[in-house]
Design a protein around this motif. Structure first.
Motif, short mmCIF file in Angstrom:
data_model
loop_
_atom_site.label_atom_id
_atom_site.label_comp_id
_atom_site.label_asym_id
_atom_site.label_seq_id
_atom_site.Cartn_x
_atom_site.Cartn_y
_atom_site.Cartn_z
N HIS A 28 -5.39 -1.19 1.94
CA HIS A 28 -4.78 -2.39 2.50
C HIS A 28 -5.45 -3.64 1.96
N ARG A 83 -5.85 -3.06 -5.17
CA ARG A 83 -4.53 -2.66 -5.67
C ARG A 83 -4.19 -3.34 -7.00
N ALA A 97 0.85 -1.19 0.00
CA ALA A 97 0.00 0.00 0.00
C ALA A 97 0.88 1.25 0.00
#
Length: 316
Positions: free
Chosen positions: A264, A269, A227
């Motif tokens: 997170h 992501r 992250a």
């Protein structure tokens, strides 16, 4: 309880908080919570929560593996988002676990609980005036814990790794005096003073096993392994297919992606691109490469071998 731990720490400028509650706050609210604290006690309880119940104790190994992953996330959050400089990782106790079901040889041969027993668990008894038994280790908390005479209690412990049978045998146990139960690790995690360790760029990995391109347009999916934080910096990269034997000549278009997620959650992501193979003849037996380079420095970040085996010629 967590509340009692927090009340005790207040006298020392500290507080206690559950790991999941702290992580849920995010960077800004998390910093606000810990700003005036000298000590933060972060409590994580997955192993006990899963292992210390008969219905779920067979998942102890799974809980331990998940705990390692979650503690790593907590460490990253504390150091990278909350500006923590030193973290001690330890446990309040260890435990014993066996995969196979217990048989009679795993159980203590005590006939019954002694008179005066207040609490009876699989790995200990606590009470008043328990006396002694040749089948159990015995002691008093005035010796082991320095309690006052009026608050001291006797205890019995089953010898070795056996369990008191009258408490209901279980594969997961703790609370006695075997090394697995009383010896716990203590790790110190700190921020390196080296200049190259103070900040770094986010890591990037290719998702899935993509080793062949069979259509003119191929999707590639990547994941940002860290992250983005104050110390873990975002990065922009270019991605293309190249022919290393021809001076790294591109055989596809060049796509640009930025990895800057602060989440997170791994799913948030992920990034994907579509690469289009350029017109021309491409040898299906030849090695080509999927190449990722840092957009600012042009330094190579990732290179993976790729075969290009198009169903039809790409000469139009």
């Amino acid at each position: 309880s967590l509340e009692q731990r927090s009340d005790h720490l207040k006298a020392f400028g500290g507080m206690a908080v559950k790991a999941e509650d702290l992580m849920a706050l995010g960077k800004d609210k998390g910093r606000e919570l810990v700003r005036d604290q000298r000590l933060i006690y972060i409590y994580h309880d997955r192993i006990d929560m899963i292992g210390d119940k008969q219905a779920s104790e067979t998942k102890t190994f799974e809980a331990a593996a998940q705990t390692v992953q979650e503690l790593a996330q907590v460490l990253g959050f504390v150091i990278n988002s909350l500006n923590g400089s030193t973290v001690l990782v330890t446990a309040d106790h260890g435990f014993m676990y066996q995969e196979s079901a217990l048989d009679e040889s795993d159980k203590s041969t005590l006939d019954e609980k002694p008179v005066g027993t207040v609490t009876a668990k699989k790995r200990y008894l606590i009470g008043h005036d328990l006396g002694n038994s040749p089948k159990a280790w015995s002691g008093n908390t005035s010796v082991t814990a320095g309690t006052s005479p009026e608050s001291s209690m006797d205890f019995w412990l089953p010898k070795g790794s056996s369990r008191f049978h009258f408490a209901g045998g279980a594969r997961f146990v703790h609370g006695s005096a075997m090394p697995q139960e009383v010896v716990v690790p203590v790790m110190t995690v700190g921020v390196s003073e080296a200049d190259d360790a103070k900040t770094k760029l986010v890591g990037i990995s290719l998702l899935g096993l993509v080793n062949k391109v069979v259509t003119n347009t191929q999707r590639f999916e990547f994941i940002q392994t860290d992250a983005a934080t104050d110390r873990v910096l975002p990065r922009t990269v270019t991605v293309s297919l190249r022919d290393a034997q021809a001076g790294d000549k591109p055989i596809s278009d060049v796509q640009t992606i930025t990895f800057d997620s602060t989440s997170h959650l791994l799913d948030e992501r992920k990034r994907s691109i579509l690469l289009t193979v350029l017109a021309g003849s491409h040898d299906p037996s030849k090695r080509y490469d999927l190449v990722m380079r840092d957009a600012a420095s042009n330094i190579e970040v990732l290179r993976l071998p790729i075969k290009v085996d198009l169903a039809f010629g790409n000469d139009f």
